[in-house]
Enzyme design. Structure first.
Site, mmCIF file in Angstrom:
data_model
loop_
_atom_site.group_PDB
_atom_site.id
_atom_site.type_symbol
_atom_site.label_atom_id
_atom_site.label_comp_id
_atom_site.label_asym_id
_atom_site.label_seq_id
_atom_site.Cartn_x
_atom_site.Cartn_y
_atom_site.Cartn_z
ATOM 1 N N ASN A 159 -10.082 -0.301 -0.878
ATOM 2 C CA ASN A 159 -8.622 -0.235 -0.794
ATOM 3 C C ASN A 159 -8.028 -0.815 -2.073
ATOM 4 O O ASN A 159 -8.032 -2.030 -2.272
ATOM 5 C CB ASN A 159 -8.138 -1.015 0.429
ATOM 6 C CG ASN A 159 -6.631 -0.945 0.617
ATOM 7 O OD1 ASN A 159 -5.914 -0.430 -0.235
ATOM 8 N ND2 ASN A 159 -6.149 -1.486 1.723
ATOM 9 N N HIS B 14 -3.491 7.155 2.506
ATOM 10 C CA HIS B 14 -3.845 5.846 1.962
ATOM 11 C C HIS B 14 -5.275 5.509 2.366
ATOM 12 O O HIS B 14 -5.682 5.724 3.510
ATOM 13 C CB HIS B 14 -2.883 4.782 2.489
ATOM 14 C CG HIS B 14 -3.297 3.384 2.171
ATOM 15 N ND1 HIS B 14 -3.607 2.982 0.890
ATOM 16 C CD2 HIS B 14 -3.468 2.291 2.978
ATOM 17 C CE1 HIS B 14 -3.946 1.698 0.911
ATOM 18 N NE2 HIS B 14 -3.874 1.257 2.163
ATOM 19 N N CYS C 121 0.811 -1.221 0.000
ATOM 20 C CA CYS C 121 0.000 0.000 0.000
ATOM 21 C C CYS C 121 0.844 1.271 0.000
ATOM 22 O O CYS C 121 0.330 2.354 -0.305
ATOM 23 C CB CYS C 121 -0.938 0.001 1.201
ATOM 24 S SG CYS C 121 -2.153 -1.331 1.163
#
Length: 349
Positions: A283, A253, A113
Site C-alpha cells: 500500500n 486502491h 489513500c
C-alpha cells in the site's frame, strides 16, 4: 471542454523489503502476510535516503522524458501526499524546483489513500474552467517514514512510491468524467498517526510512546473500505450513465487484495477486469492509483471506460470514471535520456 490523461510516469525505489525480511522483524511468516494481504514485497525509499519530493520528482521526470513534454508549458502541479518532506513548506514547491516548472504553481493535497483521486478531481475542474491547459497530478508517499517496524499489524502493509499523470484540455468526448468524493471524520481515530501535528505536538513523551507511527483498527477499516468503495463506485457509474457491463477496467486502491476481491464481487465485475499490483508494492497510499495506471498503461485503449475507486484515512473515499483518451506518442528508446527510468515502461508497451 474536458480534461484527459495524455501521459503517465512512475517511480519506485530499488530497495525491496520482502515478506521474509519482515518475518525476521516481527512475529509472522511470509505465507501469512501473502494470504492475508496479497503482498509479497514492497519498495522502501528510506533505505536510499529518498524523500517524498525525490519520489515525486523522479515519477514526473519519467513522464516528461517518456513523452517529451515541455516542462515550461506546465501550468500547475497538484501533489497528493500524506508524508510531506516537511511541515509548513509544501512538498510541491520542492518538486516544482527539481523538475524545472518555472511557470507553474504547486500545491500539496492530503486525502490519504484517496489523495490522488481528490487531486485528479481538483485538476480536472481547473482545466474544465478554461483557465489552465496542462496540469500534472502526482501521488507520492514515503510510508516507511511513518511505519512502526515493531508493529505486525501495520508494517506488513505499506511501501513507498510515486506515480504521475499529465492532464490536458480536450474538446473530444474522452477524459475524466463525473467524480463522487466522500468524507466521514468520525473514522479519524481508526487510522492515523497520533502525534506530530497541532493536536499532539512532538514531545519526548510522544516519541517514547511511539505515537509518530501509523495506528490502525484493521478489521473496522477493512469493513468500511469494502462498503464505501462498493457504494461510491455504484453511484459514480449511475452519475455517468454507465452500468457494470460498460466498465472495461477497474483501478482500485491497493490496500489489501481481500478488499479488492470483495469490492469486485459486490460490484459484480469479474476480477479479470481489475488491475492489481499490490503484490509488488504494498500500500503506497497516495501513489497506488497512479502506479497502477503506470504499470498497466498499455492495456488501456482509446474509448474504454476505466472505473477508479479509493478509500483511506479520514475516512476519505471516492470514485470516478475515465473514458480513456488519446495518449501522447512515446519517445523512442534511442532518444531517451534515462534508460533506467524507461526500462519499466518498455516492459508494458
Amino acid at each position: 471542454m474536458k480534461a484527459t490523461i495524455t501521459a503517465i510516469g512512475g517511480f519506485v525505489p530499488s530497495s525491496i523489503l520482502s515478506n521474509e525480511m519482515i518475518s525476521r522483524m516481527v512475529d509472522t511468516t511470509g505465507e501469512w502476510i501473502e494470504k492475508r494481504t496479497g503482498i509479497k514485497e514492497r519498495r522502501i525509499a528510506t533505505d536510499e535516503n529518498l524523500s517524498t519530493s525525490d519520489l515525486a520528482s523522479a515519477a514526473i521526470e519519467n513522464l516528461l522524458e517518456k513523452y517529451e513534454v515541455d516542462r515550461l508549458e506546465i501550468d500547475g502541479l497538484v501533489l497528493a501526499t500524506a508524508t510531506p518532506d516537511h511541515l509548513l513548506t509544501p512538498t510541491a514547491s520542492k518538486v516544482c524546483q527539481k523538475n524545472g516548472f518555472a511557470n507553474a504553481f504547486g500545491v500539496d493535497l492530503n486525502g490519504a489513500c484517496s489523495g490522488f483521486l481528490y487531486a485528479l478531481e481538483m485538476a480536472t475542474t481547473m482545466i474544465e474552467s478554461g483557465r489552465y491547459k496542462k496540469i500534472i497530478v502526482v501521488g507520492a508517499d514515503t510510508m516507511s517514514s511513518i511505519v512502526d517496524y515493531e508493529d505486525r499489524n501495520t508494517c506488513i502493509l505499506f511501501g513507498d512510491g510515486a506515480g504521475a499523470v499529465l492532464l490536458e484540455k480536450t474538446e473530444s468526448e474522452y477524459g475524466v468524467m463525473r467524480s463522487i468524493l466522500r468524507t466521514d471524520g468520525s473514522g479519524t481515530s481508526a487510522l492515523l498517526v497520533p502525534a506530530g501535528g497541532s493536536k499532539v505536538p512532538s514531545s519526548m513523551q510522544s516519541i517514547l510512546h511511539r505515537e509518530h507511527f501509523i495506528k490502525q483498527e484493521g478489521s473496522f477499516v477493512f469493513k468500511k473500505a469494502v462498503e464505501s468503495m462498493t457504494s461510491v463506485s455504484q453511484d459514480a457509474l449511475v452519475s455517468n450513465g454507465l452500468t457494470v457491463e460498460d466498465v472495461d477496467w477497474v483501478v482500485p486502491h491497493q490496500a489489501n487484495l481481500r478488499i479488492i476481491k470483495s469490492v469486485s464481487e459486490h460490484l459484480n465485475i469479474g476480477i479479470e477486469k481489475v488491475k492489481v499490483n499490490i503484490e509488488k508494492y504494498g500500500n503506497t497510499t497516495s501513489a497506488t492509483i497512479p502506479l497502477c495506471l503506470w504499470d498497466f498503461a498499455a492495456d488501456f485503449k482509446e474509448g474504454q471506460n476505466v472505473l477508479v475507486t479509493t478509500f483511506g484515512a479520514g475516512f476519505s473515499w471516492g470514485a470516478t470514471c475515465i473514458k480513456w483518451g488519446v495518449m501522447r506518442e512515446l519517445r523512442t528508446v534511442k532518444e531517451a535520456k534515462n534508460n533506467n527510468l524507461l526500462e519499466h515502461d518498455l516492459m508494458y508497451q
